[in-house]
Design an enzyme around this catalytic site. Structure first.
Site, PDB file in Angstrom:
ATOM      1  N   MET A  24      34.211  29.696  35.457  1.00 40.67           N
ATOM      2  CA  MET A  24      34.407  27.795  35.254  1.00 40.67           C
ATOM      3  C   MET A  24      32.897  27.944  35.565  1.00 40.67           C
ATOM      4  O   MET A  24      32.536  26.515  35.982  1.00 40.67           O
ATOM      5  CB  MET A  24      35.014  27.144  36.123  1.00 40.67           C
ATOM      6  N   HIS A  28      26.966  32.394  40.255  1.00 39.31           N
ATOM      7  CA  HIS A  28      25.881  33.073  41.244  1.00 39.31           C
ATOM      8  C   HIS A  28      26.233  34.679  41.432  1.00 39.31           C
ATOM      9  O   HIS A  28      27.042  35.436  39.560  1.00 39.31           O
ATOM     10  CB  HIS A  28      26.722  32.979  42.580  1.00 39.31           C
ATOM     11  N   HIS A  31      29.943  36.461  39.830  1.00 36.79           N
ATOM     12  CA  HIS A  31      30.186  36.332  38.716  1.00 36.79           C
ATOM     13  C   HIS A  31      29.303  36.988  37.636  1.00 36.79           C
ATOM     14  O   HIS A  31      29.980  38.009  36.669  1.00 36.79           O
ATOM     15  CB  HIS A  31      29.702  35.113  37.938  1.00 36.79           C
ATOM     16  N   GLN A  55      44.169  23.875  36.377  1.00 36.30           N
ATOM     17  CA  GLN A  55      44.719  24.045  37.483  1.00 36.30           C
ATOM     18  C   GLN A  55      43.939  24.007  38.787  1.00 36.30           C
ATOM     19  O   GLN A  55      43.783  24.262  39.924  1.00 36.30           O
ATOM     20  CB  GLN A  55      43.944  25.894  37.414  1.00 36.30           C
ATOM     21  N   GLY A 141      37.333  39.311  38.824  1.00 34.58           N
ATOM     22  CA  GLY A 141      36.754  39.249  40.576  1.00 34.58           C
ATOM     23  C   GLY A 141      38.258  39.668  41.629  1.00 34.58           C
ATOM     24  O   GLY A 141      38.940  38.900  41.623  1.00 34.58           O
ATOM     25  N   LYS A 142      37.700  40.144  42.403  1.00 31.93           N
ATOM     26  CA  LYS A 142      39.211  40.861  43.387  1.00 31.93           C
ATOM     27  C   LYS A 142      38.847  39.843  44.725  1.00 31.93           C
ATOM     28  O   LYS A 142      39.850  39.634  45.354  1.00 31.93           O
ATOM     29  CB  LYS A 142      38.410  41.679  44.660  1.00 31.93           C
ATOM     30  N   LYS A 143      37.652  38.564  44.695  1.00 32.60           N
ATOM     31  CA  LYS A 143      37.597  37.509  45.750  1.00 32.60           C
ATOM     32  C   LYS A 143      39.498  36.772  46.023  1.00 32.60           C
ATOM     33  O   LYS A 143      39.622  36.722  46.273  1.00 32.60           O
ATOM     34  CB  LYS A 143      36.593  37.313  45.128  1.00 32.60           C
ATOM     35  N   GLN A 147      44.840  36.034  41.578  1.00 32.05           N
ATOM     36  CA  GLN A 147      44.558  35.356  40.850  1.00 32.05           C
ATOM     37  C   GLN A 147      44.776  36.428  39.040  1.00 32.05           C
ATOM     38  O   GLN A 147      45.378  36.585  38.970  1.00 32.05           O
ATOM     39  CB  GLN A 147      44.017  34.856  40.303  1.00 32.05           C
TER      40      GLN A 147
HETATM   41  O1  PAF Z   1      38.778  32.546  38.863  1.00 34.53           O
HETATM   42  C1  PAF Z   1      38.003  31.529  38.159  1.00 34.53           C
HETATM   43  O2  PAF Z   1      36.912  31.061  37.997  1.00 34.53           O
HETATM   44  C2  PAF Z   1      39.329  30.659  37.423  1.00 34.53           C
HETATM   45  O3  PAF Z   1      40.350  30.430  37.620  1.00 34.53           O
HETATM   46  C3  PAF Z   1      39.478  31.113  35.486  1.00 34.53           C
HETATM   47  C4  PAF Z   1      39.812  32.756  35.527  1.00 34.53           C
HETATM   48  C5  PAF Z   1      37.972  32.073  34.623  1.00 34.53           C
HETATM   49  C6  PAF Z   1      40.572  30.745  34.633  1.00 34.53           C
HETATM   50  O4  PAF Z   1      39.858  28.958  35.037  1.00 34.53           O
END
Ligand code: PAF
Length: 276
Positions: A24, A28, A31, A55, A141-143, A147
């Protein structure tokens, strides 16, 4: 930067193997590590930048979510990313998104319980992005532990030909997990913020030293945060693979926490491996 679905399809047609990092934005080091991980899987790395309204609940931070598009693109370019897909809302959602992905039951607890609709929004946008980019690999990411598992399960149950790769959580030197939302913390909150991680690490050490009173440990961890001014959504010991409730005898556990410091909601987790 590719703003349209058509441009992505054209750029990637004929690419034999793409590794994809959905984001999104407001990138940082965490990512960037995911991008480096992607580059080890496939020569063609694609990132997406899209703040997904679907979301966010109406009272959440969609409008103030930090947007740093130019800097993000520069950082991705430095890392040699082949393409950045950055659609606007009408491009990704040209009409109301009525077809939604229902997440598996493991998405109903923890984050799913405290943020109703969150995983439906995540799964829906991730499936759309997968269909557009058609990656061989996708890195998460595991953070955002839950998800990661929700996306893995979606891929498995929908037979998507994509390998989900998990990236480790990146932390500041005091332990705070890197997150775009750390920007919301004022300086006093920023000093306090590492307590979430240190509480989870304390839980891990207790488990490793043989304490098996899981529910008692969760309670103690929660009260440690409560008394330091946090408003706790959950501290939970779950099984790593399924996020089922941790039971005596389980070996691969994860301690997860979500709590608010002032107006900022932070989440974190620590994996625990018991026995040999
Ligand atoms: O983890 C995120 O930044 C978001 O949930 C994702 C996976 C890009 C979906 O919008």
């Amino acid at each position: 930067m590719l703003p349209t679905v058509a441009a992505v399809r054209e750029r990637l047609s004929g690419e034999p193997s793409v590794a994809f990092v959905p984001t999104m934005g407001n990138l940082h080091e965490g990512h960037l590590e995911l991008v480096r991980l992607a580059a080890r899987r496939a020569p063609c790395v694609v990132a997406s930048i899209f703040v997904n309204r679907l979301q966010f609940a109406p009272h959440e931070d969609f409008d103030r979510y930090p947007r740093t598009f130019q800097e993000d693109c520069a950082r991705l370019e430095e890392l040699g990313v082949a393409a950045v897909f950055a659609p606007d809302e009408p491009e990704l959602y040209p009409s109301p998104q009525e077809v939604l992905v229902e997440p598996p039951p493991l998405g109903n607890i923890l984050e799913g319980e405290h943020r109703p609709g969150f995983f439906r929004g995540v799964a829906t946008v991730v499936l759309k992005l997968f269909n557009i980019v058609q990656p061989r690999y996708a890195v998460f990411g595991k953070k955002d532990y839950q998800q990661l598992l929700v996306v893995r399960e979606m891929v498995r149950q929908l037979n998507l030909p994509i390998e989900i790769v998990a990236g480790e959580t990146c932390r500041d030197s005091d332990g705070l997990a890197l997150s775009s939302r750390n920007k919301y913390l004022n300086s006093a909150e920023r000093r306090e913020a590492p307590r979430l991680y240190s509480t989870l690490v304390w839980l891990k050490k207790e488990l490793e030293s043989g304490n098996q009173d899981y529910r008692g440990l969760e309670k103690a961890a929660r009260s440690n945060l409560d008394k330091s001014g946090w408003s706790v959504d959950y501290v939970a010991l779950q099984q790593q693979a399924t996020l089922g409730l941790a039971q005596q005898g389980d070996r691969a556990l994860v301690a997860l926490g979500a709590a608010r410091l002032g107006a900022t909601r932070l989440i974190d987790n620590v994996e625990v491996f018991l026995g040999t």
